[in-house]
Scaffold this active site. Sequence first.
Site, PDB file in Angstrom:
ATOM      1  N   GLY A 230      -8.327 -10.370   6.371  1.00  0.00           N
ATOM      2  CA  GLY A 230      -8.100 -11.807   6.359  1.00  0.00           C
ATOM      3  C   GLY A 230      -6.629 -12.117   6.524  1.00  0.00           C
TER       4      GLY A 230
ATOM      5  N   GLN B 171       1.108 -16.918   6.474  1.00  0.00           N
ATOM      6  CA  GLN B 171       1.623 -15.547   6.356  1.00  0.00           C
ATOM      7  C   GLN B 171       2.405 -15.106   7.582  1.00  0.00           C
ATOM      8  OE1 GLN B 171      -2.429 -14.097   4.881  1.00  0.00           O
ATOM      9  NE2 GLN B 171      -1.042 -12.620   3.940  1.00  0.00           N
TER      10      GLN B 171
ATOM     11  N   CYS C 210      -3.328  -7.837  -0.401  1.00  0.00           N
ATOM     12  CA  CYS C 210      -2.854  -8.898   0.474  1.00  0.00           C
ATOM     13  C   CYS C 210      -1.818  -8.321   1.428  1.00  0.00           C
ATOM     14  CB  CYS C 210      -2.229 -10.012  -0.370  1.00  0.00           C
ATOM     15  SG  CYS C 210      -1.585 -11.387   0.590  1.00  0.00           S
ATOM     16  N   LEU C 211      -1.896  -8.695   2.699  1.00  0.00           N
ATOM     17  CA  LEU C 211      -0.930  -8.173   3.666  1.00  0.00           C
ATOM     18  C   LEU C 211       0.494  -8.625   3.333  1.00  0.00           C
ATOM     19  CD1 LEU C 211      -2.942  -8.600   7.001  1.00  0.00           C
ATOM     20  CD2 LEU C 211      -2.529  -6.482   5.726  1.00  0.00           C
TER      21      LEU C 211
ATOM     22  N   HIS D 214      -9.574 -16.034  -1.169  1.00  0.00           N
ATOM     23  CA  HIS D 214      -8.202 -15.506  -1.191  1.00  0.00           C
ATOM     24  C   HIS D 214      -7.360 -16.179  -0.097  1.00  0.00           C
ATOM     25  CE1 HIS D 214      -5.177 -12.076  -1.349  1.00  0.00           C
ATOM     26  NE2 HIS D 214      -4.923 -12.632  -0.180  1.00  0.00           N
ATOM     27  N   GLU D 215      -7.916 -16.238   1.118  1.00  0.00           N
ATOM     28  CA  GLU D 215      -7.148 -16.817   2.237  1.00  0.00           C
ATOM     29  C   GLU D 215      -6.933 -18.310   2.041  1.00  0.00           C
ATOM     30  OE1 GLU D 215      -5.615 -14.856   4.048  1.00  0.00           O
ATOM     31  OE2 GLU D 215      -6.772 -13.088   3.502  1.00  0.00           O
TER      32      GLU D 215
ATOM     33  N   HIS E  16      -3.971 -19.180  -0.004  1.00  0.00           N
ATOM     34  CA  HIS E  16      -2.690 -19.154   0.713  1.00  0.00           C
ATOM     35  C   HIS E  16      -2.343 -20.542   1.264  1.00  0.00           C
ATOM     36  CE1 HIS E  16      -1.442 -14.957   0.830  1.00  0.00           C
ATOM     37  NE2 HIS E  16      -2.646 -14.557   1.207  1.00  0.00           N
TER      38      HIS E  16
END
Length: 174
Positions: free
Chosen positions: A46, A51, A94-95, A136-137, A140
Amino acid sequence: MAMLPIIWAPDPRLKVTSEPVGEVDAAIVKLIDDMLATMYAEPGIGLSAIQIGVPKRVVVVDVARKGEEPQPLALINPVITARSSDIAVFDEGCLSLPDHWAEVERPAEIDIRFLDRAGKQQSLHADDILSRCIQHEMDHLDGILFVDHLSAVRRGIILRKLTKQKKARLRENA
Ligand code: NI
């Protein structure tokens, strides 16, 4: 399609609230394609536009397992319309917080509404890993990271380690 650098926490850009997309035009479709290319290259399941530094309410996810057909999903202006009362615990990463993982509690299932890449209104019921990934996304988009669901102590430990990782990366790239 272009791969773009991912912003690492801690970074003030990851704390901003992203703006809704007004019109799903060619620029948004290109953004989605760039986000998918970036997500697959990492690899991740994701990614939110913020990001890669774009404060728009756009999310991409693909929770297909290795060897399965890809299932890319783009969510524009996503809204959660219902949450299950049962809670699930997942180990989240998370990236933007590379190499850090923590158990986070969230509603197990959700209903969402969103625009797809054609600008069409869609709705979706998500459970299991898809539900987790979308929540989660979507966090953000409101400047929330998974560590914000942890205690202040645990959050502080992870963010201090990330600050060191970022300095090391800057030195490597210098
Ligand atoms: Ni993330």
